[in-house]
Design a protein around this motif. Structure first.
Motif, PDB file in Angstrom:
ATOM      1  N   SER A   1      -0.203   0.144  13.639  1.00 45.98           N
ATOM      2  CA  SER A   1       0.656  -0.917  12.516  1.00 45.98           C
ATOM      3  C   SER A   1       0.099   0.012  10.839  1.00 45.98           C
ATOM      4  O   SER A   1       0.961  -0.213  10.584  1.00 45.98           O
ATOM      5  CB  SER A   1       0.616  -2.709  12.336  1.00 45.98           C
ATOM      6  N   GLN A   2      -1.262   0.034  10.671  1.00 50.39           N
ATOM      7  CA  GLN A   2      -2.013   0.171  10.107  1.00 50.39           C
ATOM      8  C   GLN A   2      -1.883   2.358   9.852  1.00 50.39           C
ATOM      9  O   GLN A   2      -0.891   2.445   8.495  1.00 50.39           O
ATOM     10  CB  GLN A   2      -3.511   0.150  10.015  1.00 50.39           C
ATOM     11  N   VAL A   3      -1.420   3.010  11.095  1.00 50.70           N
ATOM     12  CA  VAL A   3      -1.255   3.996  10.440  1.00 50.70           C
ATOM     13  C   VAL A   3       0.149   4.226  10.637  1.00 50.70           C
ATOM     14  O   VAL A   3       1.208   4.747   9.922  1.00 50.70           O
ATOM     15  CB  VAL A   3      -0.989   4.591  11.609  1.00 50.70           C
ATOM     16  N   LEU A   4       1.127   3.630  10.939  1.00 47.63           N
ATOM     17  CA  LEU A   4       2.073   3.155  10.512  1.00 47.63           C
ATOM     18  C   LEU A   4       3.026   2.905   8.979  1.00 47.63           C
ATOM     19  O   LEU A   4       4.385   3.587   8.415  1.00 47.63           O
ATOM     20  CB  LEU A   4       3.296   2.450  11.531  1.00 47.63           C
ATOM     21  N   SER A   5       2.269   1.860   8.565  1.00 48.69           N
ATOM     22  CA  SER A   5       2.615   1.430   7.658  1.00 48.69           C
ATOM     23  C   SER A   5       2.353   2.711   5.942  1.00 48.69           C
ATOM     24  O   SER A   5       3.132   2.234   4.824  1.00 48.69           O
ATOM     25  CB  SER A   5       1.333   0.154   6.572  1.00 48.69           C
TER      26      SER A   5
END
Lengths: 363, 363
Positions: B157-161
């Motif tokens: 979710s960190q990478v996708l944000s």
């Protein structure tokens, strides 16, 4: 193309011993053999007398062996995913996630192992690949991936194409993709190109698993009642993924009339009580004869008849359902959606009977 | 809340026998026990002397038993997914796919089994739940789900944000969702609401698995070298998912000095050669004592020290890496990303040593 061979049975019956004996015998006959162990512990090494690693090594003339490690295989696959992303996206983001961070979730072991076998097969270096799974239920799940995944993709792409979400999204796809993609293709091109490659791979896998000249399984058991029960269950369950079971290998016992009757449709061999690889190898059957054992599925288009071989199950343990054009057989904790030829597709089931280990469906 | 107990060991060492003996003993002591078998064949039934099914049944006073069947569990879960879709979407499309069509892919068995255990736990009906997995490597993958999935969600979710795809999509999300969703929430609300529920479930699962008052494993082995090697491997691998191993149960043999030394950090019990459940039960250890066995992970914030218990591995089989703020231990074909408290998070590794089965990391 390699001949892929695996052994199914309860833990502790001697599956790994049989796999090693088979590998040694085939190699001594001049076949180029790769022995693939999915056991991550050193238990397999103790039997083999060689310390295996994730890098394959030649352990005898014509015989190489490798121990699959999911952590390693995932790292390699992750690099490929990142390369793919970098090809398509203007500014890839997955590059910030390292393969060395990724843990293993259930299912990854089987997906990675099947992919490794596929690559060894395609390398053209081996006449025979022997796969020794850590657990036979998981081995069946693994060889079932192409068929099951193919079904899920077919079924859900149909459902999604009818979905409001996809319909509402489609006008936005073109402007968004051209903004972020590194290539000039339209969404249709991209979609068909990448899915075609994946579909092809799955269809080839499905064809291979259902062809006993390409993939075959042999059962291994002792005379222990629990071991025999597991072997019978695995025999029936293998049919549910179209995997042919070539025969039964009875470990360290004489073949009784009872055993021969219980597994009447397939040849039964027995292994002597010895740890001598040569004697064990000589007692093993000719695995290429698996082509003569019962086929999991026979479809007679002219007669409108589908015959499903389901040994080891009672009538009560087999369930047949039809929803729309789908014909589903449930047995052995698996569901098999039977892909019918165009002439039979969509026809309603007229009748079904369970006779002599066959489910016979009339359409 | 139930005490969840499982047994780890090579196939054929008597894991299921120990599970049944433990269930019978605990039930006779007045605990309400549920025995959960993941063996889909009738092998477990033969040992138990009762024919189990997917519906749990009381087989003795205080003792119920159930055989998990993934086909059945998937059908039930699929109905829940469809209900969820119908709540959120104006015109749901999944309703056209029937649970009775769905086949089983690798990983589903473990996800469905863990969910079933979670539900039995939450029912409040059992003091003890004994889980007998079909294979111990798969059992560890199963109990690792909460920790591993939690990590994947956090990390991605960190990478996708930060990803271009998500940034490019976000202005479109509001109009699209209001067009197709059945509820008035904004995308942020929806997202935080549904993910919070899933995250909570995973975090509770992770907390339970790492608490030996909630979940504990015991090793089972015979004196066979391959069985001992597997037990040792499973001992170390369990630590990688924060699962406490309470002790070792040696089946049908006397405890030798060698065995006691090899498993020195945990209590070793032995079972007599008998098929009498009462005698077997009496020889079993007190499983609640698992709290006194070594903890997989100890973090001393003040000293800046992380201690990871990794028995059964040599120094060469353990790998420590640090990428950004992630501290990853690789061993036993699993990667364990250690979640550090705020005071230690982001600190660089100053030193690490492998001593007396502990990996000691200084931050």
């Amino acid at each position: 193309m390699s001949f892929i061979l695996t052994f199914l049975g309860k833990g502790g019956v001697g599956r790994s011993t049989v796999a090693i004996a088979a590998a040694k015998r085939l190699a001594s006959q001049g076949e180029r053999v790769l022995l693939v162990s999915a056991d991550p512990s050193s238990s397999f090494d103790l039997l083999l007398g060689v310390s295996l690693s994730q890098e394959k090594q030649e352990i005898e003339t014509n015989l190489s062996a490798v121990q699959l490690r999911s952590t390693h295989l995932l790292e390699v696959s992750w690099e490929q995913v990142k390369q793919l992303e970098a090809e398509y996206l203007r500014s890839p983001t997955l590059k910030n996630v390292y393969g060395q961070e990724l843990g293993i979730l259930p299912g990854m072991d089987e997906a990675l192992a099947l992919n490794a076998i596929r690559e060894y097969d395609q390398s053209g270096k081996y006449d025979v690949i022997i796969y020794d799974g850590a657990n036979s239920f998981a081995t069946l799940r693994m060889f079932g991936i192409p068929e099951m995944l193919n079904w899920y993709i077919r079924r859900f792409s149909q459902v999604l194409s009818e979905s409001d979400v996809v319909k509402a999204l489609s006008p936005f796809i073109q402007p968004i993709t051209s903004a972020i993609l590194n290539v000039g293709w339209s969404s249709d091109d991209l979609n068909s190109n990448s899915t075609t490659k994946a579909n092809q791979m799955l269809e080839e896998g499905q064809k291979a698993v259902s062809d006993p000249r390409r993939v075959a399984a042999y059962l291994v058991t002792t005379t222990e009642p629990t071991a025999k029960a597991t072997a019978k269950y695995l025999w029936g369950s293998a049919q549910q993924i179209n995997l042919t079971v070539g025969g039964l290998i009875l470990n360290q016992a004489e073949i009784s009339e009872e055993i021969a009757a219980e597994f009447a449709q397939i040849p039964v061999s027995n292994l002597p009580k010895t740890s001598d690889w040569l004697s064990l190898g000589q007692a093993l059957p000719d695995f290429r004869q698996a082509v003569n054992s019962p086929k999991p599925l026979t479809i007679d288009s002219a007669k409108g008849q589908v015959k499903v071989f389901l040994p080891g199950f009672t009538k009560q343990q087999v369930k047949l359902t039809q929803y729309g054009t789908e014909l589903t057989v449930e047995a052995g904790d698996q569901r098999h959606n039977i892909y019918l030829p165009p002439t039979l597709k969509g026809k309603s089931v007229k009748g079904a009977k369970f006779q002599d280990n066959y489910l016979i469906i009339s359409l």
